[in-house]
Scaffold this motif. Structure first.
Motif, PDB file in Angstrom:
ATOM      1  N   THR A  88       9.326 -13.646  23.071  1.00  0.00           N
ATOM      2  CA  THR A  88      10.024 -12.361  23.138  1.00  0.00           C
ATOM      3  C   THR A  88      11.526 -12.590  22.953  1.00  0.00           C
ATOM      4  OG1 THR A  88       8.360 -11.542  24.688  1.00  0.00           O
ATOM      5  CG2 THR A  88      10.390 -10.274  24.507  1.00  0.00           C
ATOM      6  N   ASP A 131       6.135   0.500  20.498  1.00  0.00           N
ATOM      7  CA  ASP A 131       6.457  -0.749  21.205  1.00  0.00           C
ATOM      8  C   ASP A 131       5.192  -1.567  21.451  1.00  0.00           C
ATOM      9  OD1 ASP A 131       7.963  -2.659  22.582  1.00  0.00           O
ATOM     10  OD2 ASP A 131       7.592  -1.670  24.498  1.00  0.00           O
ATOM     11  N   THR A 132       5.258  -2.866  21.206  1.00  0.00           N
ATOM     12  CA  THR A 132       4.093  -3.745  21.346  1.00  0.00           C
ATOM     13  C   THR A 132       4.058  -4.496  22.673  1.00  0.00           C
ATOM     14  OG1 THR A 132       5.261  -5.571  20.285  1.00  0.00           O
ATOM     15  CG2 THR A 132       4.013  -4.095  18.854  1.00  0.00           C
ATOM     16  N   THR A 152       9.584   0.675  15.379  1.00  0.00           N
ATOM     17  CA  THR A 152      10.430  -0.497  15.595  1.00  0.00           C
ATOM     18  C   THR A 152      11.460  -0.629  14.479  1.00  0.00           C
ATOM     19  OG1 THR A 152       8.655  -1.654  16.773  1.00  0.00           O
ATOM     20  CG2 THR A 152      10.411  -3.012  15.849  1.00  0.00           C
ATOM     21  N   VAL A 201      11.771  -7.242  21.392  1.00  0.00           N
ATOM     22  CA  VAL A 201      10.542  -7.249  20.596  1.00  0.00           C
ATOM     23  C   VAL A 201       9.994  -8.672  20.492  1.00  0.00           C
ATOM     24  CG1 VAL A 201      11.105  -5.253  19.154  1.00  0.00           C
ATOM     25  CG2 VAL A 201      11.901  -7.531  18.488  1.00  0.00           C
ATOM     26  N   SER A 251       3.847 -10.722  23.871  1.00  0.00           N
ATOM     27  CA  SER A 251       2.768 -10.207  23.026  1.00  0.00           C
ATOM     28  C   SER A 251       1.805 -11.330  22.684  1.00  0.00           C
ATOM     29  CB  SER A 251       3.349  -9.608  21.738  1.00  0.00           C
ATOM     30  OG  SER A 251       2.332  -9.298  20.823  1.00  0.00           O
TER      31      SER A 251
END
Length: 269
Positions: free
Chosen positions: A83, A115-116, A134, A150, A174
């Motif tokens: 991240t 948003d992930t 994004t 992100v 993620s």
């Protein structure tokens, strides 16, 4: 099946969906090497769309970000993304190699609708409104309106010359997974799972059983044929190294010369 039936039937292919930030080129290349007769069609889609494509059978498998509903879809976690925080190049945060959420607590942090990251509470101060995507949020960062947190793959995907990014700790991460409909685990899906997991071409897992047997039979047949000349070469080598006897030499070059007589000379009377 007759020739007319075969020509009218649709060509077999494999459809692979993937979310932005994922680069499937390595696995696609291996697919073309192992299964050149089966076209692989890439389907790029937004993160929220890929599960629906799989459920509706518009894709055979897909790379997506977890979590995913496991009641209908199977998933194999592959790797966890780093991240980062996206910032203007002249921002104070750019002076550090790594930052924490406390370092951006007083900053406006954009939180796009796509948003992930699975936030309980995004860091920093919220913007007046949430960007739709994004990509839109990156444009706002370039305009000096706020920062953006992100996965690193998305920071690279939407890279701009006037922006940079730094690793940030204390945030969710993620996770990328390979997913497919549980009730549609076809032979081609198994083949692709084997490729992604790094199985060799001769592995029985990740390949169709009949192909694995055919490959083994071919190797055995080739090995059997190769063994015979190897044995004959070995035997011929032994024969060439066998020394020739005296008889053979006489036959080749005529009678052998007489050797001089040895012993004591006879005394003359």
């Amino acid at each position: 099946m007759t020739g007319s039936d075969a020509s009218s039937s649709p060509a077999l292919s494999f459809r692979l969906a993937y979310v932005p930030g994922v680069t499937p080129s390595k696995w696609v290349r291996i697919w073309h090497e192992r299964l050149p007769e089966v076209p692989l069609d890439l389907v790029q889609a937004e993160a929220a769309e890929v599960p629906g494509l799989l459920r509706e059978r518009k894709a055979d498998a897909g790379f997506l970000r977890l979590p995913v509903d496991r009641t209908e879809l199977s998933a194999i976690p592959l790797y966890t993304e780093t991240t980062v925080v996206v910032i203007p190049k002249d921002h104070l945060v750019a002076a550090a190699e790594e930052v924490t959420v406390d370092d951006i607590a007083d900053e406006i942090v954009l939180h796009p609708l796509d948003d992930t990251l699975d936030w309980e509470q995004p860091p920093g101060r919220p913007a007046f409104e949430r960007p739709t995507t994004t990509a839109d949020a990156v444009e706002l960062v370039a305009a000096g309106i706020g920062l953006l947190v992100v996965p690193q793959s998305l920071a690279r995907l939407y890279h701009r010359k006037d922006l940079t990014y730094r690793t940030i700790t204390g945030t969710p991460q993620s996770q990328i997974a390979l997913s497919w409909p549980e009730e549609a685990t076809t032979d081609l899906v198994e083949d692709f799972i084997g490729i992604v997991r790094g199985r060799t071409v001769n592995s029985s897992r990740g390949r169709r059983p009949d192909e694995a047997k055919d490959t083994k039979a071919t190797k055995d047949a080739q090995g059997g044929r190769a063994a015979k000349p190897k044995q004959s070469q070995k035997q011929s080598g032994k024969q060439s190294q066998k020394p020739q006897g005296a008889g053979a030499r006489r036959k080749a070059g005529g009678a052998a010369p007489k050797s001089p007589r040895s012993g004591k000379p006879r005394r003359r009377s």
